[in-house]
Design an enzyme around this catalytic site. Structure first.
Site, mmCIF file in Angstrom:
data_model
loop_
_atom_site.group_PDB
_atom_site.id
_atom_site.type_symbol
_atom_site.label_atom_id
_atom_site.label_comp_id
_atom_site.label_asym_id
_atom_site.label_seq_id
_atom_site.Cartn_x
_atom_site.Cartn_y
_atom_site.Cartn_z
ATOM 1 N N ASN A 140 48.609 39.131 35.372
ATOM 2 C CA ASN A 140 49.481 40.315 35.285
ATOM 3 C C ASN A 140 50.195 40.640 36.591
ATOM 4 O O ASN A 140 51.336 41.082 36.589
ATOM 5 C CB ASN A 140 48.698 41.527 34.752
ATOM 6 C CG ASN A 140 47.607 41.958 35.684
ATOM 7 O OD1 ASN A 140 47.079 41.158 36.454
ATOM 8 N ND2 ASN A 140 47.250 43.220 35.640
ATOM 9 N N GLU A 238 37.003 43.100 40.071
ATOM 10 C CA GLU A 238 38.062 44.082 39.806
ATOM 11 C C GLU A 238 38.409 43.942 38.335
ATOM 12 O O GLU A 238 39.072 42.988 37.944
ATOM 13 C CB GLU A 238 39.294 43.807 40.678
ATOM 14 C CG GLU A 238 39.057 43.892 42.167
ATOM 15 C CD GLU A 238 38.706 45.291 42.651
ATOM 16 O OE1 GLU A 238 38.738 46.253 41.850
ATOM 17 O OE2 GLU A 238 38.382 45.414 43.838
ATOM 18 N N CYS A 272 46.215 47.035 35.670
ATOM 19 C CA CYS A 272 44.864 47.602 35.498
ATOM 20 C C CYS A 272 44.882 49.106 35.716
ATOM 21 O O CYS A 272 44.179 49.841 35.030
ATOM 22 C CB CYS A 272 43.890 46.910 36.443
ATOM 23 S SG CYS A 272 44.497 46.802 38.112
ATOM 24 N N GLU A 451 38.607 45.908 47.147
ATOM 25 C CA GLU A 451 39.555 45.048 47.851
ATOM 26 C C GLU A 451 40.405 45.943 48.725
ATOM 27 O O GLU A 451 40.339 47.167 48.634
ATOM 28 C CB GLU A 451 40.422 44.290 46.840
ATOM 29 C CG GLU A 451 39.589 43.329 46.035
ATOM 30 C CD GLU A 451 40.387 42.312 45.264
ATOM 31 O OE1 GLU A 451 41.154 42.725 44.382
ATOM 32 O OE2 GLU A 451 40.227 41.109 45.536
#
Ligand code: NAD
Length: 470
Positions: A140, A238, A272, A451
């Site tokens: 994505n 994630e 996300c 992250e």
């Protein structure tokens, strides 16, 4: 870019989601390819981990410059394989460069600590790189996520084996080429393309990988974590999100409506941290929804390469089917009403691709699957609330905990929401935007670890305590 890889190796095709046309081929990696990449990376680790931080920094800065110089061509490739509008690809490629620049600017800043004790003498803590780290990334936002993973790993002095997604691997390969041209030895960053079931699993299970960073779906992340646990790898996950947007009655109505539309329909809803549920104070719900509808219906849908397009296709046909069936299920179960969109286009230029119009659902039951599950497509379900406490409870009522936003200027409400929302990122009067300096990641089923920022650099370094009795 259509070039077939080595004929001896099996390969697979990458297609444009806007028209189904072939964009390129990549190799179908095997367990042997993974083993080779890890062996080569360990050989490289000895020299790369010993380089001066400043030298690593120079390579990352130079790579970022080369990427910026080639931004247009890289963006076209990203749009062709992923589907997003060219303006979003331009931003994402610049985002990759910015992440490299950020890590280049902090390379070598987290080296360690020192203390002295009469009993124990010199007490030193040194931070050392881990070794070979693995990364598995989705389709994505392949460029940005590649930056989030390669930036801190390489800056910290580790080497990496990276597996891109099977449906959008070409931009990652091109970006790796820019890192090599900037002076990064090819042995320090190995890309292995192939399926999740073969290449991804081999990386998660391999005993010689020290750390694995995975971005993707919750179910895959759980499997990766299970495999990684067998060899006690440091693991960052994630995963998905179902971000809520809470619009209070004092919110700036125009800013909130624009925020809902850009926060949901950016990247065709396939981010996300997209806004996936909207809760609006019942006092302003009707005018808010009216304005969101006007803005959504003004978006130009089409092939992302065409200038002026605001929203491209859904990435794959099967994903579009999933999105559409959730919309239909909501309507069939009387759990919401379609205000706009909600159909598969079957005429004109949109017929040949995986297009789906911006879809607004109103009066949605907060327990409907379209509110509870992560809907990875352009669907905006709206529901109303009476009190802020109720809205926060609704926002927290899914298994996800990635992001959430509250739109208000009332300090008491801001304090309550920023304290009580179960989310790794809480935005106030904005959503979706995240600079590389601050940590990014989720609570609950949205993931493990973070992250971005210096937190990610710490993730890829290991403390060693040294006690010297003088
Ligand atoms: P996915 O889980 O299907 O695939 C992600 C990657 O994992 C791909 O490279 C895939 O080939 C690989 N993979 C598949 N099976 C594997 C296995 N058994 N072992 C190891 N690797 C395997 O996810 P996707 O459809 O590519 O991406 C969409 C999902 O990613 C959404 O849920 C989205 O929310 C999530 N996502 C999360 C973030 C975040 O930072 N939290 C960012 C972007 C996307």
């Amino acid at each position: 870019m259509i070039s077939k890889p080595d004929q001896r190796q099996d390969s697979f095709e990458v297609h444009n989601p806007a028209d189904g046309n072939l964009v390129g081929y990549v190799s179908r990696g095997t367990q042997d390819d993974v083993d080779d990449a890890i062996r080569i990376s360990w050989e490289a680790f000895r020299s790369w981990s010993g380089t001066e931080p400043l030298d690593r920094s120079k390579i990352l800065f130079f790579a970022a410059r080369l990427v910026r110089e080639d931004q247009k061509e890289l963006s076209q490739l990203l749009t062709r394989e992923q589907g997003k509008p060219i303006k979003e690809s331009m931003n994402e490629i610049a985002g990759f460069a910015r992440v490299l620049e950020y890590y280049a600017s902090i390379t070598g800043t987290l080296q360690g600590d020192y203390g002295f004790s009469k009993n124990y003498g010199h007490m030193m803590v040194v931070r050392q790189p881990l070794g070979v780290c693995a990364a598995i990334i989705p389709w994505n936002m392949p460029a940005l996520i590649m930056g989030w993973k390669t930036g801190p790993v390489l800056a910290a002095g580790n080497t990496m084996v990276l597996k891109p997604s099977s449906t959008a691997p070409l931009t990652c390969i091109a970006l790796a080429g820019h890192l090599y041209r900037a002076g990064l030895p090819e042995s320090v960053l190995r890309i292995v393309t192939g399926s999740g079931g073969v290449v991804g699993q081999a990386l998660a299970r391999h005993p010689d990988i020290r750390s694995i960073s995975f971005t993707g779906a919750v179910s895959t992340g759980i499997e990766v974590a299970g495999n990684a646990a067998q060899t006690l790898k440091k693991t960052v996950l994630e995963l998905g999100g179902s971000d809520a947007m809470i619009v209070c009655k004092d919110a700036d109505p125009e800013a909130a409506a624009k925020g809902a539309v850009s926060g949901r329909f950016f990247n065709c809803g396939q981010t996300c941290t997209s806004i996936k549920r909207v809760f609006v104070d019942s006092a302003i719900c009707t005018p808010f929804v009216r304005r969101v509808r006007e803005l959504a219906e003004a978006l130009i849908i089409g092939d992302g390469l065409t200038g002026g397009v605001d929203m491209g296709p859904v990435h794959t046909g099967s994903q579009r089917e999933n999105v559409h069936s959730l919309v239909q299920e909501t309507v069939n179960n009387d759990q919401g009403t379609v205000l706009s969109g909600g159909y598969i286009p079957d005429t004109g230029a949109l017929k040949g691709g995986n297009f789906y119009p911006p879809t607004i659902l109103t009066n949605v039951d907060p327990d409907a699957p379209v509110m509870k599950e992560e809907v990875f497509g352009p669907v905006l379900p709206v529901s109303s609330f009476e009190t802020v406490t109720e809205a926060i409870d609704l926002a927290n009522s899914t298994r996800f905990g990635l992001g959430a936003s509250i739109w208000t200027h009332d300090m008491r409400t801001i304090s309550q929401a920023t304290r009580d929302l179960d989310a790794g990122i809480v935005w106030v009067n904005q959503h979706l935007r995240i600079p590389p300096e601050v940590p990014f990641g989720g609570m609950k089923f949205s993931g493990l670890g973070r992250e971005n920022g210096r937190y990610a650099l710490l993730q890829y370094l290991e403390e060693k305590t040294i006690l010297i009795n003088p």
